[in-house]
Design a protein around this motif. Structure first.
Motif, PDB file in Angstrom:
ATOM      1  N   ASP A  83      10.419   9.121   1.368  1.00 15.61           N
ATOM      2  CA  ASP A  83      10.430  10.503   1.836  1.00 15.61           C
ATOM      3  C   ASP A  83      11.220  10.639   3.134  1.00 15.61           C
ATOM      4  OD1 ASP A  83       8.379   8.862   2.885  1.00 15.61           O
ATOM      5  OD2 ASP A  83       7.334  10.611   3.673  1.00 15.61           O
ATOM      6  N   TRP A  84      10.990   9.717   4.070  1.00 10.72           N
ATOM      7  CA  TRP A  84      11.687   9.760   5.361  1.00 10.72           C
ATOM      8  C   TRP A  84      13.185   9.501   5.181  1.00 10.72           C
ATOM      9  CZ3 TRP A  84      14.558   6.299   8.268  1.00 10.72           C
ATOM     10  CH2 TRP A  84      14.795   6.663   9.594  1.00 10.72           C
ATOM     11  N   PHE A 156       2.140   1.194  -7.139  1.00 12.97           N
ATOM     12  CA  PHE A 156       3.448   1.042  -6.491  1.00 12.97           C
ATOM     13  C   PHE A 156       4.392   2.173  -6.911  1.00 12.97           C
ATOM     14  CE2 PHE A 156       7.794  -0.536  -6.517  1.00 12.97           C
ATOM     15  CZ  PHE A 156       7.913  -1.243  -5.322  1.00 12.97           C
ATOM     16  N   LEU A 157       4.436   2.435  -8.218  1.00 13.81           N
ATOM     17  CA  LEU A 157       5.305   3.490  -8.747  1.00 13.81           C
ATOM     18  C   LEU A 157       4.813   4.880  -8.343  1.00 13.81           C
ATOM     19  CD1 LEU A 157       5.998   2.144 -12.353  1.00 13.81           C
ATOM     20  CD2 LEU A 157       7.599   2.214 -10.432  1.00 13.81           C
ATOM     21  N   MET A 158       3.499   5.091  -8.411  1.00 10.46           N
ATOM     22  CA  MET A 158       2.961   6.407  -8.081  1.00 10.46           C
ATOM     23  C   MET A 158       3.221   6.765  -6.622  1.00 10.46           C
ATOM     24  SD  MET A 158       1.497   9.183  -9.035  1.00 10.46           S
ATOM     25  CE  MET A 158       0.485   9.063 -10.516  1.00 10.46           C
ATOM     26  N   ASN A 159       3.038   5.823  -5.734  1.00 12.46           N
ATOM     27  CA  ASN A 159       3.278   6.104  -4.318  1.00 12.46           C
ATOM     28  C   ASN A 159       4.742   6.451  -4.076  1.00 12.46           C
ATOM     29  OD1 ASN A 159       2.276   6.398  -1.695  1.00 12.46           O
ATOM     30  ND2 ASN A 159       2.897   4.329  -1.121  1.00 12.46           N
ATOM     31  N   PHE A 160       5.636   5.736  -4.748  1.00 11.83           N
ATOM     32  CA  PHE A 160       7.064   6.050  -4.620  1.00 11.83           C
ATOM     33  C   PHE A 160       7.366   7.454  -5.131  1.00 11.83           C
ATOM     34  CE2 PHE A 160      11.140   6.376  -6.831  1.00 11.83           C
ATOM     35  CZ  PHE A 160      12.017   6.215  -5.759  1.00 11.83           C
ATOM     36  N   VAL A 166       7.974  14.467  -1.887  1.00 14.55           N
ATOM     37  CA  VAL A 166       7.849  15.022  -0.542  1.00 14.55           C
ATOM     38  C   VAL A 166       9.216  15.063   0.131  1.00 14.55           C
ATOM     39  CG1 VAL A 166       6.840  14.688   1.747  1.00 14.55           C
ATOM     40  CG2 VAL A 166       5.470  14.262  -0.285  1.00 14.55           C
ATOM     41  N   GLY A 167       9.998  13.994  -0.031  1.00 16.90           N
ATOM     42  CA  GLY A 167      11.333  13.958   0.545  1.00 16.90           C
ATOM     43  C   GLY A 167      12.249  15.024  -0.018  1.00 16.90           C
ATOM     44  N   ARG A 180       6.004  16.946   5.939  1.00 14.49           N
ATOM     45  CA  ARG A 180       5.856  15.549   5.534  1.00 14.49           C
ATOM     46  C   ARG A 180       4.635  14.912   6.189  1.00 14.49           C
ATOM     47  NH1 ARG A 180       7.675  11.124   8.402  1.00 14.49           N
ATOM     48  NH2 ARG A 180       7.679   9.172   7.226  1.00 14.49           N
ATOM     49  N   ARG A 181       4.454  15.108   7.474  1.00 15.93           N
ATOM     50  CA  ARG A 181       3.335  14.474   8.178  1.00 15.93           C
ATOM     51  C   ARG A 181       1.988  15.007   7.704  1.00 15.93           C
ATOM     52  NH1 ARG A 181       5.331  14.051  14.527  1.00 15.93           N
ATOM     53  NH2 ARG A 181       7.066  12.585  14.150  1.00 15.93           N
ATOM     54  N   VAL A 182       1.895  16.315   7.540  1.00 10.70           N
ATOM     55  CA  VAL A 182       0.638  16.913   7.073  1.00 10.70           C
ATOM     56  C   VAL A 182       0.321  16.437   5.659  1.00 10.70           C
ATOM     57  CG1 VAL A 182      -0.511  19.068   6.452  1.00 10.70           C
ATOM     58  CG2 VAL A 182       0.808  18.932   8.565  1.00 10.70           C
ATOM     59  N   PHE A 183       1.331  16.428   4.810  1.00  6.50           N
ATOM     60  CA  PHE A 183       1.122  16.032   3.420  1.00  6.50           C
ATOM     61  C   PHE A 183       0.692  14.573   3.326  1.00  6.50           C
ATOM     62  CE2 PHE A 183       2.318  14.470  -0.736  1.00  6.50           C
ATOM     63  CZ  PHE A 183       1.902  15.486  -1.574  1.00  6.50           C
TER      64      PHE A 183
END
Length: 271
Positions: A83-84, A156-160, A166-167, A180-183
């Motif tokens: 995301d970042w 691993f895949l879900m977090n990506f 979000v990104g 991004r930070r709140v989410f």
């Protein structure tokens, strides 16, 4: 032939990322202090909570320590900053170089994560796991190794996928850092990072059951321990992993649709 070429590209990007981060592995080694310190805080909290009690919400004290020990390891394995990276590329205008390439950026980002987390397996995951076992005496043996490994890979895949979505908000928002930070904070709370989701009120558990976040931490942790329960529903390990796989497939489809919409917006602005 196409699949083999894509696989070769993914391996090349992953290996390059591995070598790049290996040169700066001291950055990753710093997290070796953070994880155990946070775990020690959890030990103090739950020692007080279990004083005079055998179980809390069906979990013994030993199982609770295992929960947070496994959750910490899953965090290290599935850690993601797609995301970042994506928001920085969009904000700086450098995303245009990826828009012109034949390889979609989401696949490039996934290959980068594979390389980055491969390095983390022996820099972060293995040392912390040994620390939990031999210093804190935590039971880190999975109830069903096959189901646990598969569930962690899906985590691993879900977090990506969640972080990448979000990104992608950067294509619509001028400044997406606050969102991004709140989410990400809400994601960690809803994933069961700070407290098992079974401790939430029933109505919240029912809502969290249908959100993608539990599949990042809570479900794989409970699969690792050997028993899954949420919102009054108990699933076998096979059913839990199957549900997680279906959720990942839905999230992947949503990510691809959002990525296509983001590219149309990006090119519509003038690229």
């Amino acid at each position: 032939m196409v699949i083999s070429r894509i696989s070769a590209v993914i391996r090349a990007i992953g290996f390059a990322t591995y070598k790049e981060w290996a040169a700066f592995r001291s950055h990753m080694a710093a997290s070796l202090l953070v994880g155990p310190v946070l775990f020690l805080v959890q030990v103090f909290i739950w020692q007080a909570m279990y004083d005079g009690r055998e179980t809390l919400n069906g979990l013994t004290y030993a199982q609770m320590l295992s929960y947070f020990g496994v959750a910490t390891l899953i965090h290290y394995i599935s850690f993601d900053f797609a995301d970042w990276n994506l928001q920085m590329l969009v904000r700086s205008g450098k995303f245009v170089t990826f828009a012109l390439r034949p390889l979609p950026h989401w696949l490039f980002a996934l290959a980068q994560k594979l390389g980055h987390r491969s390095l983390a397996l022996y820099v972060e995951v293995l040392p912390v796991m040994l620390l939990f076992i031999f210093v804190f005496g935590v039971n880190m043996k999975p109830a069903a190794p096959g189901a646990a490994i598969l569930s962690i890979l899906l985590s691993f895949l879900m977090n990506f996928l969640v972080n990448y979505c979000v990104g992608l908000t950067a294509f619509w928002l001028v400044r997406a850092e606050g969102v991004r930070r709140v989410f990400l904070l809400l994601k960690d709370v809803s994933a069961g990072v700070f407290i098992p989701l079974s401790f939430f009120p029933d109505i919240l558990q029912k809502i969290l059951f249908f959100l993608p976040f539990q599949f990042i931490t809570y479900l794989p942790t409970r699969v690792y321990i050997g028993h899954y329960e949420l919102a009054g529903m108990e699933l076998t390990l096979g059913q839990a992993v199957g549900l997680q796989a279906a959720a990942v497939a839905v999230m992947a489809a949503l990510t691809l649709a959002l990525y296509s919409a983001a590219l149309r917006r990006f090119t519509g602005v003038g690229v």
